[in-house]
Write an enzyme that holds these catalytic residues in place. Sequence first.
Site, PDB file in Angstrom:
ATOM      1  N   TYR A 247      37.644  53.501  22.440  1.00 30.97           N
ATOM      2  CA  TYR A 247      39.218  53.171  22.708  1.00 30.97           C
ATOM      3  C   TYR A 247      39.903  53.458  21.523  1.00 30.97           C
ATOM      4  O   TYR A 247      41.067  53.914  21.479  1.00 30.97           O
ATOM      5  CB  TYR A 247      39.061  51.720  23.296  1.00 30.97           C
ATOM      6  CG  TYR A 247      40.412  51.020  23.293  1.00 30.97           C
ATOM      7  CD1 TYR A 247      41.359  51.452  24.306  1.00 30.97           C
ATOM      8  CD2 TYR A 247      40.641  50.249  22.377  1.00 30.97           C
ATOM      9  CE1 TYR A 247      42.537  50.783  24.534  1.00 30.97           C
ATOM     10  CE2 TYR A 247      41.828  49.436  22.424  1.00 30.97           C
ATOM     11  CZ  TYR A 247      43.059  49.644  23.613  1.00 30.97           C
ATOM     12  OH  TYR A 247      43.995  49.188  23.434  1.00 30.97           O
TER      13      TYR A 247
ATOM     14  N   ALA B 173      50.301  52.312  30.650  1.00 24.83           N
ATOM     15  CA  ALA B 173      49.168  52.651  31.293  1.00 24.83           C
ATOM     16  C   ALA B 173      48.074  53.201  30.737  1.00 24.83           C
ATOM     17  O   ALA B 173      48.091  54.225  30.010  1.00 24.83           O
ATOM     18  CB  ALA B 173      49.413  53.696  32.689  1.00 24.83           C
TER      19      ALA B 173
ATOM     20  N   THR C  33      44.377  47.702  37.477  1.00 28.17           N
ATOM     21  CA  THR C  33      44.287  46.105  36.908  1.00 28.17           C
ATOM     22  C   THR C  33      45.641  45.404  37.083  1.00 28.17           C
ATOM     23  O   THR C  33      45.452  44.198  37.366  1.00 28.17           O
ATOM     24  CB  THR C  33      43.958  46.206  35.402  1.00 28.17           C
ATOM     25  OG1 THR C  33      44.939  46.970  34.954  1.00 28.17           O
ATOM     26  CG2 THR C  33      42.609  46.719  35.199  1.00 28.17           C
TER      27      THR C  33
ATOM     28  N   ARG D  47      42.448  36.471  13.902  1.00 27.84           N
ATOM     29  CA  ARG D  47      43.051  37.513  14.463  1.00 27.84           C
ATOM     30  C   ARG D  47      44.641  37.160  14.496  1.00 27.84           C
ATOM     31  O   ARG D  47      44.972  36.211  14.058  1.00 27.84           O
ATOM     32  CB  ARG D  47      42.980  37.451  16.065  1.00 27.84           C
ATOM     33  CG  ARG D  47      41.328  37.730  16.407  1.00 27.84           C
ATOM     34  CD  ARG D  47      40.810  39.256  16.120  1.00 27.84           C
ATOM     35  NE  ARG D  47      39.430  39.279  16.361  1.00 27.84           N
ATOM     36  CZ  ARG D  47      38.456  39.444  15.653  1.00 27.84           C
ATOM     37  NH1 ARG D  47      38.722  39.167  14.145  1.00 27.84           N
ATOM     38  NH2 ARG D  47      37.064  39.549  16.205  1.00 27.84           N
TER      39      ARG D  47
ATOM     40  N   PHE E 209      49.953  43.410  32.503  1.00 25.86           N
ATOM     41  CA  PHE E 209      50.334  42.312  31.798  1.00 25.86           C
ATOM     42  C   PHE E 209      51.421  42.308  30.954  1.00 25.86           C
ATOM     43  O   PHE E 209      52.524  41.665  30.899  1.00 25.86           O
ATOM     44  CB  PHE E 209      49.074  41.559  30.766  1.00 25.86           C
ATOM     45  CG  PHE E 209      49.355  40.796  29.587  1.00 25.86           C
ATOM     46  CD1 PHE E 209      50.461  39.725  29.862  1.00 25.86           C
ATOM     47  CD2 PHE E 209      48.893  41.048  28.427  1.00 25.86           C
ATOM     48  CE1 PHE E 209      50.669  38.840  28.648  1.00 25.86           C
ATOM     49  CE2 PHE E 209      49.283  40.257  27.419  1.00 25.86           C
ATOM     50  CZ  PHE E 209      50.128  39.093  27.586  1.00 25.86           C
TER      51      PHE E 209
HETATM   52  N1  LIG Z   1      47.108  43.178  25.784  1.00 25.49           N
HETATM   53  C1  LIG Z   1      46.770  43.421  24.467  1.00 25.49           C
HETATM   54  O1  LIG Z   1      46.267  42.608  23.701  1.00 25.49           O
HETATM   55  C2  LIG Z   1      46.824  44.823  24.039  1.00 25.49           C
HETATM   56  C3  LIG Z   1      46.630  45.190  22.690  1.00 25.49           C
HETATM   57  C4  LIG Z   1      46.715  46.291  22.307  1.00 25.49           C
HETATM   58  C5  LIG Z   1      47.184  47.300  22.907  1.00 25.49           C
HETATM   59  N2  LIG Z   1      47.185  47.359  24.190  1.00 25.49           N
HETATM   60  C6  LIG Z   1      47.907  48.049  24.966  1.00 25.49           C
HETATM   61  O2  LIG Z   1      49.063  48.045  25.682  1.00 25.49           O
HETATM   62  C7  LIG Z   1      48.908  48.561  27.201  1.00 25.49           C
HETATM   63  C8  LIG Z   1      49.294  47.614  28.239  1.00 25.49           C
HETATM   64  O3  LIG Z   1      48.009  46.727  28.089  1.00 25.49           O
HETATM   65  P1  LIG Z   1      48.184  45.459  29.239  1.00 25.49           P
HETATM   66  O4  LIG Z   1      47.372  44.192  28.518  1.00 25.49           O
HETATM   67  O5  LIG Z   1      49.341  45.229  29.740  1.00 25.49           O
HETATM   68  O6  LIG Z   1      46.719  46.001  29.997  1.00 25.49           O
HETATM   69  P2  LIG Z   1      46.775  45.965  31.768  1.00 25.49           P
HETATM   70  O7  LIG Z   1      45.508  46.328  32.168  1.00 25.49           O
HETATM   71  O8  LIG Z   1      47.288  44.523  32.184  1.00 25.49           O
HETATM   72  O9  LIG Z   1      47.894  46.809  32.258  1.00 25.49           O
HETATM   73  C9  LIG Z   1      47.689  48.361  32.242  1.00 25.49           C
HETATM   74  C10 LIG Z   1      48.368  48.997  33.637  1.00 25.49           C
HETATM   75  O10 LIG Z   1      48.109  50.390  33.671  1.00 25.49           O
HETATM   76  C11 LIG Z   1      47.748  50.602  34.917  1.00 25.49           C
HETATM   77  N3  LIG Z   1      46.978  51.794  35.095  1.00 25.49           N
HETATM   78  C12 LIG Z   1      45.772  51.927  34.502  1.00 25.49           C
HETATM   79  N4  LIG Z   1      45.333  53.146  34.987  1.00 25.49           N
HETATM   80  C13 LIG Z   1      46.327  53.630  35.540  1.00 25.49           C
HETATM   81  C14 LIG Z   1      46.387  55.360  35.916  1.00 25.49           C
HETATM   82  N5  LIG Z   1      45.595  56.074  35.839  1.00 25.49           N
HETATM   83  N6  LIG Z   1      47.676  55.368  36.148  1.00 25.49           N
HETATM   84  C15 LIG Z   1      48.750  54.557  36.437  1.00 25.49           C
HETATM   85  N7  LIG Z   1      48.564  53.220  35.944  1.00 25.49           N
HETATM   86  C16 LIG Z   1      47.444  52.911  35.616  1.00 25.49           C
HETATM   87  C17 LIG Z   1      47.407  49.117  35.486  1.00 25.49           C
HETATM   88  O11 LIG Z   1      47.061  49.259  37.022  1.00 25.49           O
HETATM   89  C18 LIG Z   1      47.844  48.174  34.849  1.00 25.49           C
HETATM   90  O12 LIG Z   1      48.941  47.937  35.592  1.00 25.49           O
HETATM   91  C19 LIG Z   1      47.513  49.255  27.213  1.00 25.49           C
HETATM   92  O13 LIG Z   1      47.952  50.879  26.808  1.00 25.49           O
HETATM   93  C20 LIG Z   1      46.841  48.752  26.206  1.00 25.49           C
HETATM   94  O14 LIG Z   1      45.850  49.519  25.637  1.00 25.49           O
HETATM   95  C21 LIG Z   1      47.316  45.923  24.938  1.00 25.49           C
END
Ligand SMILES: NC(=O)c1ccc[n+]([C@@H]2O[C@H](COP(=O)([O-])OP(=O)(O)OC[C@H]3O[C@@H](n4cnc5c(N)ncnc54)[C@H](O)[C@@H]3O)[C@@H](O)[C@H]2O)c1
Length: 313
Positions: free
Chosen positions: A143, A77, A38, A208, A14
Amino acid sequence: MSARTVLVTGGAGFVGVNLGRLLRDEGFRTRCFDNFTTGSRADAEAAGYDEIVEGDIRHLEQLAEAVSDVDLVVHLAAQSGVPTSVADPVHDCELNVRGTLNALIASRDAGVQGFVMASSSAPLGPTTPPVDERTVPRPISPYGASKLAGEAYCSAFAGSYGLPTVALRFTNVYGPYSYHKGSVVAAFCKAAASDEPMVIHGDGSQTRDFVFVEDLCRGMVQALTSGAAGMVAHLGSGTETSIAEVANEIAVRFPGDVPTQHVEERVGDIPRTYADISLARRELGYNPTTSLQDGLDATVAWFREADLSGAAG
Ligand SMILES: NC(=O)c1ccc[n+]([C@@H]2O[C@H](COP(=O)([O-])OP(=O)(O)OC[C@H]3O[C@@H](n4cnc5c(N)ncnc54)[C@H](O)[C@@H]3O)[C@@H](O)[C@H]2O)c1
């Protein structure tokens, strides 16, 4: 001068898809590194990445090869679900701690000039808002613990090897391409788009900090090129919004009546949270300008146009 190359781990997810598009528009060369657990290759292609590399952050040699010729790294990731981390803390640790360490080692060895890690407010645990960088972290989920460990390694790599690292604590991010996420706005939009009720835990008075993904991505690019090292900063909107208000705002953007369904409060759900973003404003020039109304207009428009029939989540 030739364009600088940015590698984005998790670039097909995302946040990564939105970031890839912004980086391209800003004139960077872009490489997405993802194992598509994902995220989706089609979304990464739509984002316009110059290169898409399939690989896993648990394998240092794959990361080392992908990072060897890049200038900057954004490490997104991760395993990003709190319940998943509670169910399998070892898996969470392998991805979020070992994976982050691998990304740092590969970046150090390649001599990258900027490294940004996606952290979260989860390391802080329950506390009185607003949260800021002086809040003492007391994570209550694996987490939160693994993200805190990732932040610590970022700080250590700045201190021990001079790698310019910034760990950014995202609040609740919303926007286009979040269809596979379980976060509040995505869940409400998916429900409303498929004529299902929006499920609210408790009375909806919990608050939030909702940040629009485009504002967040601009902050990441600013952090990446800031030259800061060993920094932790909160990236949010800096405003507090209740779940009930978000549900109302989403409902009026869909045709017909979108019902809400109240179910039991979730165990461990915190009543209030939002971030003080002054440090990011001051040190990085971060400036989120999208109102909740404008951000939801764009998000709902995306959900209404997207064909999610084959989508996960
Ligand atoms: N979306 C939110 O509200 C939010 C809030 C706080 C922190 N985050 C952090 O931001 C980052 C991105 O989040 P997001 O919402 O885009 O999540 P997401 O799940 O959409 O994206 C994560 C991506 O990482 C890839 N991935 C997972 N495991 C992997 C691996 N072993 N090797 C390579 N790629 C891998 C997935 O395929 C996916 O494309 C994450 O680190 C998340 O913890 C997101």
